[in-house]
Motif scaffolding. Structure first.
Motif, mmCIF file in Angstrom:
data_model
loop_
_atom_site.group_PDB
_atom_site.id
_atom_site.type_symbol
_atom_site.label_atom_id
_atom_site.label_comp_id
_atom_site.label_asym_id
_atom_site.label_seq_id
_atom_site.Cartn_x
_atom_site.Cartn_y
_atom_site.Cartn_z
ATOM 1 N N ALA A 64 5.320 5.536 3.943
ATOM 2 C CA ALA A 64 3.970 6.001 4.274
ATOM 3 C C ALA A 64 3.384 6.833 3.140
ATOM 4 C CB ALA A 64 3.997 6.809 5.569
ATOM 5 N N ASP A 65 4.173 7.743 2.591
ATOM 6 C CA ASP A 65 3.692 8.575 1.487
ATOM 7 C C ASP A 65 3.321 7.714 0.284
ATOM 8 O OD1 ASP A 65 4.055 10.863 2.982
ATOM 9 O OD2 ASP A 65 5.966 11.398 2.047
ATOM 10 N N HIS A 66 4.146 6.708 0.006
ATOM 11 C CA HIS A 66 3.896 5.832 -1.143
ATOM 12 C C HIS A 66 2.601 5.039 -0.946
ATOM 13 C CE1 HIS A 66 4.966 3.539 -4.694
ATOM 14 N NE2 HIS A 66 4.781 2.409 -4.028
ATOM 15 N N VAL A 67 2.398 4.523 0.242
ATOM 16 C CA VAL A 67 1.192 3.734 0.531
ATOM 17 C C VAL A 67 -0.051 4.623 0.429
ATOM 18 C CG1 VAL A 67 -0.047 2.450 2.323
ATOM 19 C CG2 VAL A 67 2.393 2.038 1.940
ATOM 20 N N LEU A 68 0.010 5.815 1.005
ATOM 21 C CA LEU A 68 -1.143 6.716 0.972
ATOM 22 C C LEU A 68 -1.459 7.171 -0.456
ATOM 23 C CD1 LEU A 68 -0.405 8.837 4.159
ATOM 24 C CD2 LEU A 68 -2.339 7.275 3.827
ATOM 25 N N SER A 69 -0.421 7.423 -1.255
ATOM 26 C CA SER A 69 -0.657 7.867 -2.628
ATOM 27 C C SER A 69 -1.291 6.761 -3.467
ATOM 28 C CB SER A 69 0.650 8.346 -3.276
ATOM 29 O OG SER A 69 1.549 7.255 -3.457
ATOM 30 N N ASN A 70 -0.912 5.522 -3.196
ATOM 31 C CA ASN A 70 -1.493 4.409 -3.938
ATOM 32 C C ASN A 70 -2.914 4.127 -3.497
ATOM 33 O OD1 ASN A 70 0.363 2.822 -5.952
ATOM 34 N ND2 ASN A 70 1.701 3.544 -4.307
ATOM 35 N N GLU A 71 -3.213 4.372 -2.206
ATOM 36 C CA GLU A 71 -4.584 4.174 -1.748
ATOM 37 C C GLU A 71 -5.512 5.198 -2.377
ATOM 38 O OE1 GLU A 71 -6.327 5.271 2.168
ATOM 39 O OE2 GLU A 71 -6.449 3.121 2.454
ATOM 40 N N ALA A 72 -4.984 6.416 -2.569
ATOM 41 C CA ALA A 72 -5.809 7.489 -3.124
ATOM 42 C C ALA A 72 -5.966 7.367 -4.646
ATOM 43 C CB ALA A 72 -5.168 8.848 -2.797
ATOM 44 N N ALA A 73 -5.077 6.592 -5.282
ATOM 45 C CA ALA A 73 -5.100 6.489 -6.746
ATOM 46 C C ALA A 73 -6.329 5.718 -7.234
ATOM 47 C CB ALA A 73 -3.831 5.797 -7.219
ATOM 48 N N MET B 75 -7.677 -11.762 7.074
ATOM 49 C CA MET B 75 -6.469 -11.737 6.259
ATOM 50 C C MET B 75 -6.461 -10.487 5.392
ATOM 51 S SD MET B 75 -5.097 -14.600 3.561
ATOM 52 C CE MET B 75 -3.575 -14.330 2.653
ATOM 53 N N LYS B 76 -5.378 -9.718 5.467
ATOM 54 C CA LYS B 76 -5.288 -8.479 4.701
ATOM 55 C C LYS B 76 -4.975 -8.793 3.240
ATOM 56 C CE LYS B 76 -4.043 -5.527 8.557
ATOM 57 N NZ LYS B 76 -4.363 -6.521 9.580
ATOM 58 N N LYS B 77 -5.642 -8.078 2.337
ATOM 59 C CA LYS B 77 -5.448 -8.336 0.921
ATOM 60 C C LYS B 77 -4.080 -7.846 0.457
ATOM 61 C CE LYS B 77 -7.609 -4.037 -0.682
ATOM 62 N NZ LYS B 77 -8.665 -3.459 -1.534
ATOM 63 N N LYS B 78 -3.559 -8.492 -0.576
ATOM 64 C CA LYS B 78 -2.275 -8.086 -1.137
ATOM 65 C C LYS B 78 -2.423 -6.744 -1.845
ATOM 66 C CE LYS B 78 -0.226 -12.667 -1.944
ATOM 67 N NZ LYS B 78 0.368 -13.568 -2.965
ATOM 68 N N PRO B 79 -1.421 -5.883 -1.742
ATOM 69 C CA PRO B 79 -1.502 -4.600 -2.440
ATOM 70 C C PRO B 79 -1.441 -4.806 -3.950
ATOM 71 C CG PRO B 79 0.680 -4.913 -1.478
ATOM 72 C CD PRO B 79 -0.175 -6.028 -0.965
ATOM 73 N N ASN B 80 -2.077 -3.893 -4.681
ATOM 74 C CA ASN B 80 -2.050 -3.972 -6.138
ATOM 75 C C ASN B 80 -1.040 -2.990 -6.725
ATOM 76 O OD1 ASN B 80 -3.317 -1.586 -5.594
ATOM 77 N ND2 ASN B 80 -5.197 -2.033 -6.728
ATOM 78 N N TRP B 81 -0.041 -2.628 -5.920
ATOM 79 C CA TRP B 81 0.996 -1.713 -6.357
ATOM 80 C C TRP B 81 2.366 -2.308 -6.059
ATOM 81 C CZ3 TRP B 81 3.447 -0.907 -1.780
ATOM 82 C CH2 TRP B 81 2.680 -0.937 -0.610
ATOM 83 N N THR B 82 3.406 -1.676 -6.587
ATOM 84 C CA THR B 82 4.776 -2.077 -6.283
ATOM 85 C C THR B 82 5.461 -0.918 -5.567
ATOM 86 O OG1 THR B 82 5.603 -1.233 -8.405
ATOM 87 C CG2 THR B 82 4.915 -3.564 -8.326
ATOM 88 N N TRP B 83 6.683 -1.148 -5.153
ATOM 89 C CA TRP B 83 7.469 -0.056 -4.591
ATOM 90 C C TRP B 83 7.891 0.883 -5.717
ATOM 91 C CZ3 TRP B 83 6.472 0.222 0.177
ATOM 92 C CH2 TRP B 83 6.350 -0.920 0.958
#
Length: 255
Positions: free
Chosen positions: A246-255, A1-9
């Protein structure tokens, strides 16, 4: 099960809407969507300041290059939808698929004047190695994803590619397949948005997908524009392209 993201749009929104337009091609001589329907839909987006992700068969770059360039010039995302609807990545060897990716990328980039960063196969028919081949070719996202509701990142060596699922709740295909009146797509959109608004504990991403040869006609385009208008005017919805997701997801992963 994939974890919920800790960011918003972006802008703290919980609901994201992506407008997908399919610009598809099969045999020669059937060009309604390319010559008429796509431009009618693009005009609808322009009236409301919205941008779409346009799934484009690369053969259209050969047949109607001005149409592809016009889409890109208006600020929409041009993404690869394989060479044609009968070129199915799942049926290709890795080498054949690599050649298909290179061919599509070259045609669409040369014609649009933009870097092509996204891929979605006809009917989502790729294979397990597809995201790796796309990552090797420099793609940032792909959409042949049916195992989850929200985007996630796939690592391939030192490369990353975002898997962005495609939902079918709000789609014009039932209008063609089953004779559903176009207004039902607007009703489906409102229903899905209502369900998303009823919960405040998770993110939602909602695809609104049309085909230039289906909803590019007057009646379908009328109701599609109603959806665009509602999404763009809603204070709790972020409207973006798949590349922006995609840019938003990648930027949040790198944060």
């Amino acid at each position: 099960m994939k974890k919920k993201p800790n960011w918003t749009w972006p802008n703290g929104k919980r609901i994201a809407v992506i407008f997908n337009v399919c610009l598809e091609a099969w045999s020669d001589g059937k060009a309604y969507g390319v010559e008429v329907g796509i431009h009618r839909l693009m005009d609808s987006f322009e009236r409301h300041g919205a941008k779409a992700s346009v799934m484009t068969n690369a053969v259209i770059a050969e047949r109607a290059p001005n149409t592809v360039k016009s889409i890109a010039d208006r600020g929409h995302e041009v993404l690869s939808h394989s060479y044609a609807m009968d070129v199915i990545p799942a049926l290709l060897s890795d080498e054949e698929e690599r050649e298909n990716i290179e061919r599509c990328t070259s045609l669409l980039e040369k014609t649009s004047g933009k870097k092509i960063v996204g891929w979605l196969s006809p009917r989502g028919t790729s294979k397990l190695t597809t995201p790796n081949l796309l990552a090797d070719a420099g793609y940032r996202w792909y959409g042949d994803v049916f195992d989850t509701d929200l985007p996630y990142v796939i690592s391939h060596g030192n490369k990353k590619i975002v898997a962005i699922p495609l939902s079918y709740d709000v789609n014009d295909m039932p209008s063609m397949k089953y004779g559903h009146p176009p207004r039902m797509m607007l009703e489906s959109f409102n229903e899905v948005i209502g369900i998303a608004r009823a919960r405040d504990d998770e993110l939602r991403i909602i695809d609104v997908t049309s085909h230039a040869h289906i909803f590019g006609h007057h009646r379908g385009a009328h109701f599609y524009e109603k959806i665009i208008e509602e999404a763009m005017s809603a204070p709790d919805i972020w409207v973006g392209t798949r590349a922006q997701v995609a840019d938003h997801v990648l930027s949040n992963e790198a944060a």
